[in-house]
Design an enzyme around this catalytic site. Structure first.
Site, mmCIF file in Angstrom:
data_model
loop_
_atom_site.group_PDB
_atom_site.id
_atom_site.type_symbol
_atom_site.label_atom_id
_atom_site.label_comp_id
_atom_site.label_asym_id
_atom_site.label_seq_id
_atom_site.Cartn_x
_atom_site.Cartn_y
_atom_site.Cartn_z
ATOM 1 N N HIS A 45 12.464 8.375 12.964
ATOM 2 C CA HIS A 45 11.459 9.030 12.190
ATOM 3 C C HIS A 45 10.257 8.155 12.377
ATOM 4 C CE1 HIS A 45 9.120 11.455 9.610
ATOM 5 N NE2 HIS A 45 9.938 12.609 9.592
ATOM 6 N N GLY A 95 -6.799 -0.412 -1.730
ATOM 7 C CA GLY A 95 -6.062 -1.558 -1.371
ATOM 8 C C GLY A 95 -6.716 -2.304 -0.381
ATOM 9 N N PRO A 96 -5.944 -3.568 0.133
ATOM 10 C CA PRO A 96 -7.013 -4.515 1.049
ATOM 11 C C PRO A 96 -6.693 -3.849 2.687
ATOM 12 C CG PRO A 96 -4.358 -4.833 0.897
ATOM 13 C CD PRO A 96 -4.759 -3.728 -0.252
ATOM 14 N N ALA A 130 5.918 -4.152 3.348
ATOM 15 C CA ALA A 130 5.909 -2.747 2.946
ATOM 16 C C ALA A 130 4.830 -1.993 3.606
ATOM 17 C CB ALA A 130 5.398 -2.739 1.487
ATOM 18 N N GLY A 131 4.175 -2.591 4.706
ATOM 19 C CA GLY A 131 3.202 -1.993 5.488
ATOM 20 C C GLY A 131 2.142 -1.183 4.630
#
Length: 508
Positions: free
Chosen positions: A81, A163-164, A171-172
């Protein structure tokens, strides 16, 4: 209570201990009910389905994302997947009492928190998307973890919403969104030798390739079998049966037949009804014909108020103003019943005890009558809609269509007129309890009267608009006249109630 469903997908389907830890992290939050955990070792993916009150939804989803970040390393992850994150996708879906707008707020609140506290880049998708090119999850996830790792921070088009501007090393990234209910549905096409057929079938079926508009599809090998993996994003417009039939048709062109199909996670009962009815050629089937549903409604007392409010707030034309008027009338009757109940058994009101007991019974009857009219009004609108969809050619069909529309419009006017009649009787009861009932509840009598007035006026609006749609308005002139008389009669009683309320409040 406002409820939402959340169906986060995690990039782990082979380590039961990791899946259990994530599941337990979610379930530990107040109000969470985990309904399903589905893991697939070939996909190396787990889908957790849970239901939670709106005010606890962000905390529960965040707990799952945090647990996944601590336990899943995408640099060592393989699976069929597509994925870009340890927690790959977190969709919120509105349930009873909640709306899509509620879910959009949840998605954005969760996204900001995940980006800030966990330092994972967040991409908003579907209804929560801030950019049109991110509505489709496949576009957001293009290139997967490895591709996004190379592009984020250097390609402005891949800048996250929160986020950054860099990938989390293990964790991607995560896609967080709001969407309608989605059904994950897979059809198997026999041995792995048919994988190329599955890929061709998936391309023919998916909407982005010109197939079924509300279907996303991939051709995969799963457990040594060829699989067409689909997400049905709107089962009302593309039912399960249509997706299966198209897969079967496309596969047969390659000399292949489906061997079985499966649903991943949960599915609304409506989707199964819509899939089953055509295959046994049921005509005029509705879910209300299902015994268990009727029993459930009877036991639970029908649809909850929050569920009704959510239905009104949706983009569906039903329930509409006529149903709302009936519900308002039912609430007015309930208030009259309450005031009568607060009067019964009190020494001070012994002289009117018998009368109040009778009023309480009449009010209870009106509550039931008006509650039924709320559903009846929606059904009447459905008849009008059906009539307008009848063929207008040839000439004999056009005549039948015209007759059907006339009858449906008159029927749709009769129902709100029944509501107006009932509301006039409610106003009468409100006046009696305001005159003779417990003075401590005089304001409740006033609220009931105001609701009865609004409900009566609103119901008559619906009478008039349906009669106005007739080619020959004279057919409904009597209904309109009666409606106006009911509004005047109700208004007169309500004015008397309000005078009594003002006197009672000033006396206090």
């Amino acid at each position: 209570m406002k409820l939402v469903e959340c169906v986060p997908n995690f990039s782990e389907g082979r380590r039961p201990d990791v899946v259990a830890a994530i599941r337990d992290a979610i379930a530990s939050l107040s109000g969470v009910a985990v309904l399903d955990v589905s893991s697939d070792s070939t996909h190396n993916r787990t889908v957790i389905t849970f239901v939670v009150p709106v005010d606890h939804a962000v905390d529960a989803a965040f707990a799952g994302v945090r647990a996944a970040r601590e336990r899943i390393d995408l640099t060592h992850h393989t699976g069929e997947h597509p994925r870009m994150g340890a927690t790959d996708v977190v969709p919120f879906i509105p349930l009873e009492g909640s709306t899509m707008e509620d879910c959009i707020v949840l998605a954005r609140t969760l996204g900001e928190r995940v980006g800030r506290e966990l330092e994972i880049p967040v991409f908003l998708y579907e209804r929560a998307a801030t950019r049109s090119d991110r509505e489709n999850l496949a576009d957001v996830r293009r290139g997967e973890f490895e591709g996004l790792r190379d592009e984020i921070g250097s390609n402005p088009a891949r800048d996250p919403d929160f986020g950054p501007r860099r990938i989390h090393p293990t964790a991607g990234a995560v896609a967080i969104g709001a969407r309608p209910f989605l059904v994950a549905y897979n059809v198997y096409l026999g041995p792995a030798a048919n994988v190329l057929v599955a890929k061709d079938v998936a391309k023919a079926v998916r909407g982005s390739s010109g197939g079924l508009r509300y279907v996303k599809a991939l051709g995969l090998e799963v457990d040594g079998q060829a699989q067409v993996s689909m997400n049905l994003v709107d089962t009302e417009r593309t039912p399960l049966s249509r997706a299966f039939d198209m897969v079967k048709t496309e596969a047969s062109a390659h000399g292949v037949s489906p061997t079985r199909s499966e649903i991943v996670g949960l599915v609304p009962e409506q989707a199964l009804f819509e899939a089953a009815a055509p295959h046994v050629q049921l005509r005029n089937f509705t879910p209300e014909m299902v015994l268990e549903r009727r029993v459930r409604n009877a036991v639970q007392g029908g649809e909850s108020l929050t569920g009704f409010v959510a239905s009104v707030a949706s983009s569906s034309p039903t329930p509409g103003g006529g149903s709302v008027a009936a519900h308002a009338g039912a609430l007015a009757a309930a208030l009259a019943q309450m005031v009568a109940g607060l009067t019964i058994g009190k020494k001070k009101y012994a002289a009117v005890d018998a009368e109040m007991r009778e009023i309480a019974l009449r009010a209870a009857g009106l509550v039931n009558e008006l509650s039924a009219l709320a559903s009846k009004d929606a059904a009447a609108y459905a008849n009008v809609s059906t009539a307008y969809k009848l063929p207008s050619e040839p000439e004999d069909a056009a005549l039948k269509r015209k007759e059907a529309i006339t009858n449906a419009l008159l029927g749709a006017a009769e129902v709100p007129l029944e509501t107006a009649r009932a509301c006039a009787r409610v106003a009468e009861l409100a006046l009696v309890v305001a005159q003779k009932g417990n003075t401590n509840a005089i304001s409740d009598a006033g609220v009931g009267a105001l609701l009865a007035d609004a409900a009566c006026r609103g119901a008559v609006y619906n009478v008039r608009i349906n009669i106005a749609a007739l080619d020959d308005g004279s057919l409904g002139a009597g209904l309109v006249d009666e409606g106006r008389q009911l509004v005047a009669q109700t208004g007169s009683r309500v004015e008397q109630v309000l005078e009594l309320v003002e006197k009672g409040i000033r006396r206090e």
